[in-house]
Design a protein around this motif. Structure first.
Motif, mmCIF file in Angstrom:
data_model
loop_
_atom_site.group_PDB
_atom_site.id
_atom_site.type_symbol
_atom_site.label_atom_id
_atom_site.label_comp_id
_atom_site.label_asym_id
_atom_site.label_seq_id
_atom_site.Cartn_x
_atom_site.Cartn_y
_atom_site.Cartn_z
ATOM 1 N N LYS A 114 0.881 -1.199 -0.143
ATOM 2 C CA LYS A 114 0.034 -0.189 -0.218
ATOM 3 C C LYS A 114 0.846 1.357 -0.001
ATOM 4 N N LYS A 115 0.452 2.089 -0.965
ATOM 5 C CA LYS A 115 1.570 3.316 -0.961
ATOM 6 C C LYS A 115 0.417 4.608 -0.629
ATOM 7 N N PHE A 116 0.781 5.109 0.719
ATOM 8 C CA PHE A 116 0.021 6.371 1.352
ATOM 9 C C PHE A 116 0.299 7.550 0.735
ATOM 10 N N GLU A 117 -0.587 8.627 0.870
ATOM 11 C CA GLU A 117 -0.691 9.702 0.198
ATOM 12 C C GLU A 117 0.692 10.481 0.237
ATOM 13 N N ASN A 118 1.254 10.418 1.559
ATOM 14 C CA ASN A 118 2.713 11.038 1.612
ATOM 15 C C ASN A 118 3.754 10.443 1.101
ATOM 16 N N GLY A 119 3.561 9.439 0.362
ATOM 17 C CA GLY A 119 4.569 8.490 -0.521
ATOM 18 C C GLY A 119 5.286 7.300 0.398
ATOM 19 N N PHE A 120 4.842 7.504 1.619
ATOM 20 C CA PHE A 120 5.497 6.061 2.330
ATOM 21 C C PHE A 120 4.864 4.737 1.893
ATOM 22 N N GLU A 121 5.428 3.806 1.832
ATOM 23 C CA GLU A 121 5.283 2.403 1.535
ATOM 24 C C GLU A 121 5.109 1.401 2.374
ATOM 25 N N VAL B 206 2.168 6.747 10.008
ATOM 26 C CA VAL B 206 2.534 7.173 8.894
ATOM 27 C C VAL B 206 2.222 8.665 8.335
ATOM 28 N N ASN B 207 1.072 8.868 8.755
ATOM 29 C CA ASN B 207 0.523 10.178 8.321
ATOM 30 C C ASN B 207 1.190 11.212 9.228
ATOM 31 N N ALA B 208 1.929 11.003 10.254
ATOM 32 C CA ALA B 208 2.355 11.711 11.259
ATOM 33 C C ALA B 208 4.126 12.115 10.700
ATOM 34 N N TYR C 180 14.912 11.630 6.226
ATOM 35 C CA TYR C 180 14.164 10.760 7.054
ATOM 36 C C TYR C 180 12.676 11.603 6.811
ATOM 37 N N THR C 181 12.242 11.408 5.475
ATOM 38 C CA THR C 181 10.937 11.857 5.471
ATOM 39 C C THR C 181 9.828 10.655 4.618
ATOM 40 N N ALA C 182 8.689 10.837 4.747
ATOM 41 C CA ALA C 182 7.783 9.643 4.360
ATOM 42 C C ALA C 182 8.166 8.999 3.023
ATOM 43 N N GLU C 183 8.398 10.009 2.037
ATOM 44 C CA GLU C 183 8.336 9.314 0.716
ATOM 45 C C GLU C 183 9.870 8.505 0.403
ATOM 46 N N LYS C 184 10.608 8.645 1.506
ATOM 47 C CA LYS C 184 12.037 8.023 1.340
ATOM 48 C C LYS C 184 11.978 6.820 2.279
ATOM 49 N N MET C 185 10.844 6.324 2.841
ATOM 50 C CA MET C 185 10.776 5.138 3.725
ATOM 51 C C MET C 185 9.781 4.106 3.180
ATOM 52 N N LYS C 186 10.233 2.936 3.570
ATOM 53 C CA LYS C 186 9.195 1.725 3.408
ATOM 54 C C LYS C 186 9.151 0.967 4.599
ATOM 55 N N LEU C 187 8.086 0.432 5.033
ATOM 56 C CA LEU C 187 7.644 -0.415 6.209
ATOM 57 C C LEU C 187 7.740 -1.777 5.747
ATOM 58 N N VAL C 188 8.500 -2.690 5.825
ATOM 59 C CA VAL C 188 8.241 -4.214 5.406
ATOM 60 C C VAL C 188 7.994 -5.086 6.796
ATOM 61 N N ILE C 189 6.876 -5.786 6.674
ATOM 62 C CA ILE C 189 6.269 -6.524 7.802
ATOM 63 C C ILE C 189 6.312 -7.942 6.911
ATOM 64 N N LYS D 230 8.616 5.519 16.704
ATOM 65 C CA LYS D 230 9.274 6.335 17.474
ATOM 66 C C LYS D 230 10.934 6.198 17.285
ATOM 67 N N LEU D 231 11.482 5.045 17.200
ATOM 68 C CA LEU D 231 13.047 4.908 16.817
ATOM 69 C C LEU D 231 13.404 5.832 15.647
ATOM 70 N N ILE D 232 12.634 5.937 14.596
ATOM 71 C CA ILE D 232 13.010 6.756 13.517
ATOM 72 C C ILE D 232 12.497 8.135 13.494
#
Length: 411
Positions: free
Chosen positions: A8-15, A206-208, A180-189, A105-107
């Protein structure tokens, strides 16, 4: 295998990327950041080592070391920095939502002070001094500087004592805010979890996240030349050591996948210099090698390269024989087929190692690759295609040699 993945790609670019592993009790969650040690503009070269420094210091929070809180939640947390990415991840069985909150919180909450930055600087400087005494470290740094002089790839991931001295809370915070901005990050689970539940749990986190206000392009400095065909160092070493460095062209000229082209070059090097090769057995029979050569291939945004490393008391003869084999234009179909089968089998074994699988998926996604799809593509590559592709790459490759000789008088 690609059906294992949901995204899922969020509106702020985070995946968000979920690797489905039904029946697995262990879970993996990691945030990968599209920023590594060589992602420096020419103006930022003075602060080399900042990516690695950030990776260490983000564990420090105002209320203490966040890794201790992960432990309280039954999670093992870790991180690493490479040339083009930084990743923070946790492995656990229970407390998925709590550990996800901790990961964000870490990142997401930097806490840099003069005191904790100075303390970390001293730790990294001591680490640098320790491995600067290692013969291969000196040789490798000389080789990389010869391949990429005054470019980010020529620098150690940890930086240098000079660049570390320039890093301050203010410079760290500036780089953190830049990358360290949303569009340059991805969360893998990875694990046995429900995708819809994960989306709901991470959406507010993500939205924060901050977003980039100014579009950035990753700097590319690479030129295809090498500065010297051969460099020689002297130092304390039981046996002379050598590295043959290959400055490889842009893989995308030949295949749409960097990963797949890297794999084909690895197969070629192993077929020529690995334990099954005629070259290796000939050098062993003539007692010219202390051990099997170490082979590696890397692709980065700043350039692609490969290394052939060896220990020998006769470096000149070994270099000549290795280069002759490298340039002989010969390929082995049996070794190609064997290596291909072994790599595919290794990929399937990775499917059951949940943390390794998740990291492979994360690293490939940050480079716009598809790890699982590339396994399928490798299965389809024929011997004839392999020979054609590797030959085309090698025709544009530049070669340099770095040798570490014993100091005079050393027995």
């Amino acid at each position: 295998m690609t059906e294992m993945i949901e995204t899922k790609k969020f509106e702020n670019g985070f995946e968000l990327i979920l690797v489905n592993k039904p029946g697995f009790s262990k879970k993996f969650a990691g945030i990968i950041v599209d920023y590594g040690s060589s992602d420096l503009t020419k103006e930022d070269l003075a602060y080399a080592g900042s990516a690695h420094f950030l990776e260490h210091k983000l564990f420090a929070k105002q209320d203490g070391d966040i890794s201790e809180v992960f432990e309280e939640n039954g999670a093992n947390v870790n991180a690493f920095t490479s040339v083009n990415e930084t990743m923070y991840y946790a492995v656990f069985v229970d407390n998925l939502e709590k550990n996800l909150q901790l990961l964000f919180k870490l990142i997401g909450e930097p806490f840099f002070t003069e005191e904790n930055v100075a303390k970390e600087r001293e730790i990294i400087v001591q680490e640098l001094r320790m491995y600067q005494d290692e013969p291969y470290w000196r040789l490798n740094q000389a080789l990389m500087n010869n391949l990429y002089q005054n470019e980010p790839l020529s620098l150690d991931i940890a930086g240098s004592e000079e660049s570390l001295a320039r890093i301050s809370p203010a410079s760290l915070l500036a780089i953190y805010r830049k990358y360290y901005t949303a569009e340059k990050m991805k969360l893998v689970i990875a694990g046995d979890v429900h995708f819809a539940n994960i989306v709901k749990a991470v959406a507010p986190l993500v939205n924060a996240l901050p977003v980039t206000t100014t579009p950035m392009t990753n700097p590319v400095f690479d030129q295809m030349g090498v500065h010297n065909e051969r460099i020689t160092l002297t130092g304390k070493t039981a046996h002379p050591r050598l590295i043959i460095g290959l400055k490889l062209p842009d893989f995308k000229q030949f295949l749409p996948s960097n990963d797949l082209m890297q794999t084909l070059i690895e197969i070629m090097l192993d077929s020529k210099f690995g334990e099954l090769s005629t070259s290796y057995h000939s050098l062993q029979q003539d007692e010219l090698l202390q051990q099997e050569p170490y082979l590696s291939v890397s692709y980065t945004r700043q350039g692609n390269y490969a290394k052939i490393m060896a220990q020998t008391d006769q470096p000149d003869e070994v270099v000549e024989r290795l280069l002759t084999t490298l340039n002989d234009g010969e390929f082995s179909k049996p070794i190609f087929e064997l290596q291909k089968k072994e790599l595919i089998a290794k990929s399937f074994r990775t499917m059951d190692a949940i943390d390794n699988l998740a990291i492979e998926v994360a690293e490939s996604r940050i480079e716009d690759e598809d790890y699982l799809l590339n396994v399928e593509r490798l299965q389809q590559i024929t011997y004839e295609q392999y020979v054609e592709l590797v030959s085309a790459v090698m025709a544009q490759t530049r070669v340099t040699v770095a040798v570490l000789e014993k100091e005079q008088g050393e027995s």
